[in-house]
Design an enzyme around this catalytic site. Structure first.
Site, short mmCIF file in Angstrom:
data_model
loop_
_atom_site.label_atom_id
_atom_site.label_comp_id
_atom_site.label_asym_id
_atom_site.label_seq_id
_atom_site.Cartn_x
_atom_site.Cartn_y
_atom_site.Cartn_z
CG ASP A 163 -20.42 -64.37 -41.85
OD1 ASP A 163 -19.91 -65.47 -42.14
OD2 ASP A 163 -20.21 -63.32 -42.48
CG HIS A 190 -22.55 -69.72 -42.43
ND1 HIS A 190 -21.64 -69.49 -41.42
CD2 HIS A 190 -22.73 -68.52 -43.06
CE1 HIS A 190 -21.28 -68.22 -41.44
NE2 HIS A 190 -21.92 -67.61 -42.42
#
Length: 286
Positions: free
Chosen positions: A101, A266
């Site tokens: 991320d 994620h």
């Protein structure tokens, strides 16, 4: 909370900024960079596994966790320079680097700016900043509402997020995880505590990705600069969901690319740590 078996210390980054860093294991070094809305603790499973035969370095990025939170200078160029400085202070002039991320964007910039330092590069669940903004259009862009919110001039986003910080950050921890048990209550509380104390710096990090980070990517694109080290990218199949070819976008930036999608959510280093550890070990053999 801390990663079991790791030692903690304050290490200097750039411009007098001090980073909270966990170090464990021995052997060739690898640095692991966390994402949003997390801290270095997201690597707890992967880090302890890799520490069996590597020196594993897990910092909190500037502006996050227990690292310093300066008022400005959150370009990924500066944040990447922090990581190179930290590794050097710990005795490593070269190292492998994996990021998730926001940490993956820092890793990407480190690979472009410090190609003789980064030996191997892994980026988890991102697109390069320039490409990310390019694919975010139409109603599909709603999934990235936070990117647009935190891109606004200083003031509005900080006030709005601080007014309901736990609700805001917990939204992403819940929405983006396919395995709700991968982030247990005590870890979630640690993340929320850290984010609540870092609203201005988190917003500044995101704002940089709508301003100076775009400029830096544009300059590299125009100059033909690419990632020269072995590079692996693992991400959810956002390309199929949003209508773009993620692998093609990444291949335009990397000369030696391995790209794959995952069925994990994620937070894949927490949801599927064995998969990510195996992928990192495979990268390090290239």
């Amino acid at each position: 909370m801390k990663i079991n078996g790791f030692d903690y210390q304050r290490v200097s980054g750039v411009g007098g900024v001090s980073l909270n860093v966990a170090v464990g294991g021995s052997g060739t070094p690898i640095v692991l960079l966390h994402g949003f809305p997390q801290t270095h603790l997201m690597w707890r499973h992967v880090a302890t596994d890799l520490a069996a035969d590597h020196t594993v370095i897990c910092p909190d990025l500037r502006g996050y966790g227990e690292s310093d939170k300066p008022a400005d200078d959150y370009s990924k160029r500066t944040m990447a320079a922090d990581i190179v400085a930290v590794a050097r202070e710990l005795g490593h002039t070269t190292f492998a680097l994996a990021g998730h991320d926001r940490g993956a964007l820092v890793a990407f910039r480190a690979g472009l700016d410090h190609p003789d330092v980064i030996t191997h590069l892994m980026c988890l669940d991102v697109l390069p900043t320039l490409d990310m903004w390019d694919v975010m259009h139409g109603t599909s862009a709603a999934v990235g509402f936070h990117l647009f919110l935190m891109a606004q001039p200083p003031g509005l986003a900080e006030i709005m997020i601080a007014a309901s910080a736990d609700t805001f950050f917990d939204h992403f921890l819940t929405l983006w995880a396919k395995d709700s048990e991968a982030i247990p209550a005590d870890v979630r509380a640690t993340y929320l505590d850290a984010c609540r104390a870092a609203v201005p710096s988190i917003v500044a990090d995101y704002r940089a990705s709508a301003t100076i980070d775009v400029t830096h990517d544009q300059e590299d694109l125009a100059a033909g600069n690419k990632l020269r080290m072995p590079t692996s990218v693992i991400q959810q199949d956002w390309g199929a969901a949003l209508g773009f070819d993620a692998q093609a976008l990444w291949r335009s930036w990397a000369t030696d690319l391995h790209h794959e999608t995952t069925s994990a959510g994620h937070f894949m280093a927490e949801e599927s740590p064995a998969e990510i550890t195996t992928a990192i070990r495979a990268l390090l053999k290239r």
